[in-house]
Design a protein around this motif. Structure first.
Motif, PDB file in Angstrom:
ATOM      1  N   HIS A 160       0.833  -1.210   0.000  1.00  0.00           N
ATOM      2  CA  HIS A 160       0.000   0.000   0.000  1.00  0.00           C
ATOM      3  C   HIS A 160       0.865   1.256   0.000  1.00  0.00           C
ATOM      4  O   HIS A 160       0.630   2.198  -0.775  1.00  0.00           O
ATOM      5  CB  HIS A 160      -0.897  -0.028   1.238  1.00  0.00           C
ATOM      6  CG  HIS A 160      -1.892   1.089   1.313  1.00  0.00           C
ATOM      7  ND1 HIS A 160      -2.745   1.415   0.285  1.00  0.00           N
ATOM      8  CD2 HIS A 160      -2.178   1.958   2.316  1.00  0.00           C
ATOM      9  CE1 HIS A 160      -3.506   2.437   0.643  1.00  0.00           C
ATOM     10  NE2 HIS A 160      -3.178   2.788   1.864  1.00  0.00           N
ATOM     11  N   LEU A 161       1.894   1.273   0.841  1.00  0.00           N
ATOM     12  CA  LEU A 161       2.788   2.423   0.935  1.00  0.00           C
ATOM     13  C   LEU A 161       3.591   2.618  -0.345  1.00  0.00           C
ATOM     14  O   LEU A 161       3.654   3.725  -0.899  1.00  0.00           O
ATOM     15  CB  LEU A 161       3.746   2.231   2.118  1.00  0.00           C
ATOM     16  CG  LEU A 161       4.843   3.281   2.280  1.00  0.00           C
ATOM     17  CD1 LEU A 161       4.242   4.618   2.680  1.00  0.00           C
ATOM     18  CD2 LEU A 161       5.879   2.829   3.308  1.00  0.00           C
ATOM     19  N   THR A 162       4.200   1.541  -0.828  1.00  0.00           N
ATOM     20  CA  THR A 162       5.065   1.641  -2.012  1.00  0.00           C
ATOM     21  C   THR A 162       4.266   2.054  -3.243  1.00  0.00           C
ATOM     22  O   THR A 162       4.739   2.869  -4.050  1.00  0.00           O
ATOM     23  CB  THR A 162       5.772   0.299  -2.269  1.00  0.00           C
ATOM     24  OG1 THR A 162       6.478  -0.104  -1.091  1.00  0.00           O
ATOM     25  CG2 THR A 162       6.750   0.415  -3.429  1.00  0.00           C
ATOM     26  N   PHE A 163       3.063   1.532  -3.376  1.00  0.00           N
ATOM     27  CA  PHE A 163       2.259   1.887  -4.548  1.00  0.00           C
ATOM     28  C   PHE A 163       1.828   3.353  -4.487  1.00  0.00           C
ATOM     29  O   PHE A 163       1.700   4.013  -5.526  1.00  0.00           O
ATOM     30  CB  PHE A 163       1.035   0.975  -4.665  1.00  0.00           C
ATOM     31  CG  PHE A 163       0.423   0.988  -6.034  1.00  0.00           C
ATOM     32  CD1 PHE A 163       1.040   0.329  -7.097  1.00  0.00           C
ATOM     33  CD2 PHE A 163      -0.757   1.665  -6.281  1.00  0.00           C
ATOM     34  CE1 PHE A 163       0.487   0.351  -8.369  1.00  0.00           C
ATOM     35  CE2 PHE A 163      -1.320   1.696  -7.557  1.00  0.00           C
ATOM     36  CZ  PHE A 163      -0.687   1.031  -8.600  1.00  0.00           C
ATOM     37  N   ALA A 164       1.636   3.887  -3.278  1.00  0.00           N
ATOM     38  CA  ALA A 164       1.336   5.319  -3.145  1.00  0.00           C
ATOM     39  C   ALA A 164       2.524   6.144  -3.632  1.00  0.00           C
ATOM     40  O   ALA A 164       2.355   7.139  -4.345  1.00  0.00           O
ATOM     41  CB  ALA A 164       1.022   5.654  -1.687  1.00  0.00           C
ATOM     42  N   PHE A 165       3.739   5.731  -3.260  1.00  0.00           N
ATOM     43  CA  PHE A 165       4.942   6.419  -3.727  1.00  0.00           C
ATOM     44  C   PHE A 165       5.067   6.334  -5.253  1.00  0.00           C
ATOM     45  O   PHE A 165       5.405   7.323  -5.912  1.00  0.00           O
ATOM     46  CB  PHE A 165       6.186   5.804  -3.076  1.00  0.00           C
ATOM     47  CG  PHE A 165       6.509   6.361  -1.718  1.00  0.00           C
ATOM     48  CD1 PHE A 165       5.770   6.001  -0.594  1.00  0.00           C
ATOM     49  CD2 PHE A 165       7.567   7.229  -1.542  1.00  0.00           C
ATOM     50  CE1 PHE A 165       6.080   6.508   0.655  1.00  0.00           C
ATOM     51  CE2 PHE A 165       7.890   7.740  -0.298  1.00  0.00           C
ATOM     52  CZ  PHE A 165       7.139   7.382   0.810  1.00  0.00           C
ATOM     53  N   ILE A 166       4.800   5.160  -5.793  1.00  0.00           N
ATOM     54  CA  ILE A 166       4.914   4.975  -7.248  1.00  0.00           C
ATOM     55  C   ILE A 166       3.864   5.813  -7.978  1.00  0.00           C
ATOM     56  O   ILE A 166       4.152   6.431  -9.016  1.00  0.00           O
ATOM     57  CB  ILE A 166       4.769   3.485  -7.613  1.00  0.00           C
ATOM     58  CG1 ILE A 166       5.990   2.702  -7.103  1.00  0.00           C
ATOM     59  CG2 ILE A 166       4.617   3.293  -9.119  1.00  0.00           C
ATOM     60  CD1 ILE A 166       5.861   1.203  -7.238  1.00  0.00           C
TER      61      ILE A 166
END
Length: 339
Positions: A160-166
């Motif tokens: 969830h966090l990484t996809f928000a960054f991406i």
């Protein structure tokens, strides 16, 4: 193509909201607020309960789930405590709804007014799809903490966090395509080094999510060595049945990887900066590299102090915010070295 400032402002506004979303998400995680809303309704939970009776109903519902039954029931957890954690999770979801409206409504307007060229139109459709998928990932993450375990899966949290960054990085990239429509000389070796640095940075963000999800920052609170002055403490290899599981599920193993990858991130950005000195660069490229170098050292320093101080709320949040700024600088620099 002629620059359309309205479209650029729209995309950059989306970037700003995504930044706020990640910050509030960090507060939500660090205050253990993420499991306070036990159901997911698109309309009825748009606003928090508006009466004492409604608050009590929500609190009674929360009491049916593992976080209260296994943890908070023993902590004299009151309705006031519940309202505090409810606010942060509600605010996180509320901003998500605002982001959806900010992306969809102007997109339809620009589409009708034919303000988007074919390439930008396709990129914006990708962005809308990424936003919808991010909402699903939020639900998927929270669901993992409402069954038996009073905590969310660290894999789902990191996803969830990484996809928000991406999603943020891609939104910024699309905006940069419009801000800098002109072509320029591409130095392939610099571009490829920047791509590698971005890949390693994303790995570091993934492991940052693992550390947060497992509360792995609360152990081995020493630097530059781990506990007992060891570069790799023996617990890195014995917490789980296999080496792979130790490095993705063991608290010591996950922290060790996060610490180690940090050195690679710093080293690659230093190498990129040193290598760039051999080329004649334009102002935007130099600016990106200078800011990138500054941000990576700030982030490394914040990471060290966050660990040494046992992850206080303000330092944990500052570390996450700085990761966002570092990704921003990395995306900008790669764009200027690529186009």
């Amino acid at each position: 193509m002629k620059k359309d400032k309205s479209v650029i402002i729209w995309l950059l506004s989306g970037c700003a909201l995504l930044f706020i979303m990640v910050v509030v998400g960090g507060i939500t995680r660090l205050t253990d607020s993420g499991l306070s809303m036990t159901d997911w309704h698109l309309v009825t939970d748009t606003f928090p309960p508006l009466s004492h009776e409604k608050w009590q109903q929500a609190f009674d519902e929360y009491k049916k789930f593992p976080e209260y039954q296994k943890i908070n029931i023993h902590n004299d957890f009151t309705l006031d405590d519940y309202q505090f954690i409810y606010f942060w999770e509600w605010f996180h979801r509320f901003i998500g709804r605002i982001i959806g409206l900010v992306f969809i409504i102007p997109f339809v307007y620009f589409l009708i007014r034919k303000r988007l060229d074919a390439a930008t139109k396709k990129k914006c459709i990708v962005l809308l799809s990424m936003g919808a998928f991010q909402g699903f990932l939020g639900w998927y993450m929270v669901r993992s903490g409402l069954i038996d375990n009073p905590d969310v899966s660290h894999f789902r949290l990191s996803l969830h966090l990484t996809f928000a960054f991406i999603t943020f990085a891609y939104t910024l990239w699309v905006a940069l395509d419009l801000i800098y429509p002109e072509r320029q000389t591409v130095f392939v070796s610099l571009r490829n080094t920047a791509r590698l640095a971005l890949a390693v940075l994303l790995l570091q963000i993934i492991y940052g999510g693992f550390v947060a999800g497992l509360n792995a920052g609360l152990i081995h609170n020493h630097w530059p060595m781990m506990s007992e002055r060891k570069f790799m403490h023996e617990t890195v290899l014995i917490e789980q049945p296999s080496l792979f599981l130790n490095l993705v599920e063991g608290k010591s193993g996950v922290q060790f990887v996060h610490r180690t990858v940090a050195y690679f991130v710093v080293g690659l950005i230093l190498f990129l900066y040193y290598k760039s000195r051999k080329f004649i660069l334009v102002t935007s490229q130099k600016r990106g590299l200078n800011v990138l170098l500054l941000f990576v050292f700030l982030q490394f320093t914040l990471g060290v102090f966050t660990l040494l101080e046992h992850v206080p709320l303000w330092l944990g949040l500052a570390h996450q915010i700085m990761a966002f700024f570092l990704l921003t600088a990395m995306t900008y620099t790669l764009h200027r070295l690529s186009k």
